[in-house]
Structure formats: C-alpha cells, structure tokens
Design a protein around this motif. Structure first.
Motif, PDB file in Angstrom:
ATOM      1  N   ARG A  48      -9.295 -41.529  -0.994  1.00  0.00           N
ATOM      2  CA  ARG A  48      -8.456 -41.691   0.211  1.00  0.00           C
ATOM      3  C   ARG A  48      -6.969 -41.547  -0.138  1.00  0.00           C
ATOM      4  O   ARG A  48      -6.224 -40.864   0.557  1.00  0.00           O
ATOM      5  N   GLU A  49      -6.556 -42.212  -1.212  1.00  0.00           N
ATOM      6  CA  GLU A  49      -5.148 -42.161  -1.634  1.00  0.00           C
ATOM      7  C   GLU A  49      -4.744 -40.755  -2.079  1.00  0.00           C
ATOM      8  O   GLU A  49      -3.658 -40.282  -1.738  1.00  0.00           O
ATOM      9  N   ALA A  50      -5.610 -40.084  -2.827  1.00  0.00           N
ATOM     10  CA  ALA A  50      -5.308 -38.738  -3.318  1.00  0.00           C
ATOM     11  C   ALA A  50      -5.200 -37.748  -2.162  1.00  0.00           C
ATOM     12  O   ALA A  50      -4.308 -36.887  -2.153  1.00  0.00           O
ATOM     13  N   LEU A  51      -6.074 -37.878  -1.180  1.00  0.00           N
ATOM     14  CA  LEU A  51      -6.007 -36.994  -0.020  1.00  0.00           C
ATOM     15  C   LEU A  51      -4.747 -37.263   0.797  1.00  0.00           C
ATOM     16  O   LEU A  51      -4.071 -36.324   1.239  1.00  0.00           O
ATOM     17  N   ALA A  52      -4.414 -38.526   0.982  1.00  0.00           N
ATOM     18  CA  ALA A  52      -3.204 -38.878   1.733  1.00  0.00           C
ATOM     19  C   ALA A  52      -1.954 -38.311   1.062  1.00  0.00           C
ATOM     20  O   ALA A  52      -1.046 -37.825   1.744  1.00  0.00           O
ATOM     21  N   PHE A  91      -3.500 -35.237   3.935  1.00  0.00           N
ATOM     22  CA  PHE A  91      -4.758 -35.329   4.668  1.00  0.00           C
ATOM     23  C   PHE A  91      -4.972 -36.750   5.172  1.00  0.00           C
ATOM     24  O   PHE A  91      -4.808 -37.707   4.427  1.00  0.00           O
ATOM     25  N   GLY A  92      -5.355 -36.860   6.424  1.00  0.00           N
ATOM     26  CA  GLY A  92      -5.795 -38.127   6.974  1.00  0.00           C
ATOM     27  C   GLY A  92      -7.312 -38.091   7.086  1.00  0.00           C
ATOM     28  O   GLY A  92      -7.920 -37.023   7.078  1.00  0.00           O
ATOM     29  N   ILE A  93      -7.927 -39.251   7.187  1.00  0.00           N
ATOM     30  CA  ILE A  93      -9.378 -39.332   7.334  1.00  0.00           C
ATOM     31  C   ILE A  93      -9.692 -39.537   8.812  1.00  0.00           C
ATOM     32  O   ILE A  93      -9.349 -40.569   9.387  1.00  0.00           O
ATOM     33  N   ALA A 136      -5.205 -30.211  -5.878  1.00  0.00           N
ATOM     34  CA  ALA A 136      -4.226 -31.177  -6.381  1.00  0.00           C
ATOM     35  C   ALA A 136      -4.752 -32.604  -6.219  1.00  0.00           C
ATOM     36  O   ALA A 136      -4.594 -33.439  -7.114  1.00  0.00           O
ATOM     37  N   ALA A 137      -5.398 -32.878  -5.094  1.00  0.00           N
ATOM     38  CA  ALA A 137      -5.973 -34.210  -4.876  1.00  0.00           C
ATOM     39  C   ALA A 137      -7.072 -34.490  -5.900  1.00  0.00           C
ATOM     40  O   ALA A 137      -7.096 -35.566  -6.517  1.00  0.00           O
ATOM     41  N   LEU A 138      -7.958 -33.526  -6.103  1.00  0.00           N
ATOM     42  CA  LEU A 138      -9.041 -33.712  -7.078  1.00  0.00           C
ATOM     43  C   LEU A 138      -8.487 -33.861  -8.492  1.00  0.00           C
ATOM     44  O   LEU A 138      -8.945 -34.712  -9.259  1.00  0.00           O
TER      45      LEU A 138
END
Length: 136
Positions: free
Chosen positions: A21-25, A29-31, A122-124
C-alpha cells in the motif's frame, strides 16, 4: 506471453500488504478496491486457502489518459495487484500494464502503459530495496 510483474518478499503477509500500500501510494496509486479472496472463499464456499488479497490500484491521471484513448479500457482498470502467501514468502504481483496495449492493439495506449509500468516497477523495486530479499 507473461502478463505479470512479480517480486517475492521474505516477510509476513500482513506486513507485505501494508508495505505494498505504501509503495503504491509513493508512486501516485490509490487503492479503490480490496478483495480478500481467502475470506470470501471461506464465507461463500467454506473453502480454505492461503492468504490472498487483490488490491485495485488506480493512478487517476493515468486512468484518465487511458480512458481518453479508449473508453472500453475500463474493462482492464484498475491496475490489479495481488499479495499472496507463497510458501514461507509473500508474492506481490502486478498486472503488466503493457497487457492493455497487447490486448487492444491501440498504440495510443502505449505511453500510458509505459508510464504505468515505470511506476509499478518502482513500487515493486522499493519493496525489495527496503531490506528484504526479493526476486522477480
């Protein structure tokens, strides 16, 4: 054809979900949705399975650009990210955004897919750079 981008983390499931969640944000990216597949299968079918969550991630500017190129692309949105127990590790999998170009054949979607890929990668990568062992 591979349609996923995957890393494995040496961390527990709950920690992995929070870190995803933090990496996507951090990448904009929002969930929008969260599907607890494990709980759903237990409640509806009385079937047990490993921890498995599908996060529906959305980057609004990218989604808007994709929808401007093709209104039907909503069938492939949001960017689904799976977090699941995988033996003694946790797998994090994102749908490869290039899939929308491949499936539609629309070159207008290529720049959107390329930016979404850059952001998801980048998130991964941030998940594996944060002190845990990750593999693609």
């Amino acid at each position: 054809m591979r349609y996923d981008r995957t890393v494995h983390l040496d961390t527990d499931f709950a920690t992995a979900v929070e870190r995803v969640r933090e990496a996507l944000a951090a990448q904009g990216f929002g969930i929008l949705t969260e599907i607890d597949v494990t709980a759903t299968l237990k409640a509806k079918l009385d079937q047990d399975m490993e921890d498995y969550v599908i996060l529906g991630a959305c980057n609004p500017p990218l989604a808007h650009r994709a929808l401007e190129a093709d209104r039907s692309i909503g069938l492939l949105l949001p960017c689904n990210v799976v977090v699941r127990a995988d033996g003694d590790r946790t797998a994090v999998q994102a749908l490869d955004p290039d899939t929308m170009v491949t499936l539609t054949g629309l070159d207008d979607l290529r720049p959107v897919a390329e930016e979404a890929t850059r952001r998801l990668d980048a998130a991964l990568a941030s998940l594996t750079d944060a002190g845990t062992d990750g593999t693609r």
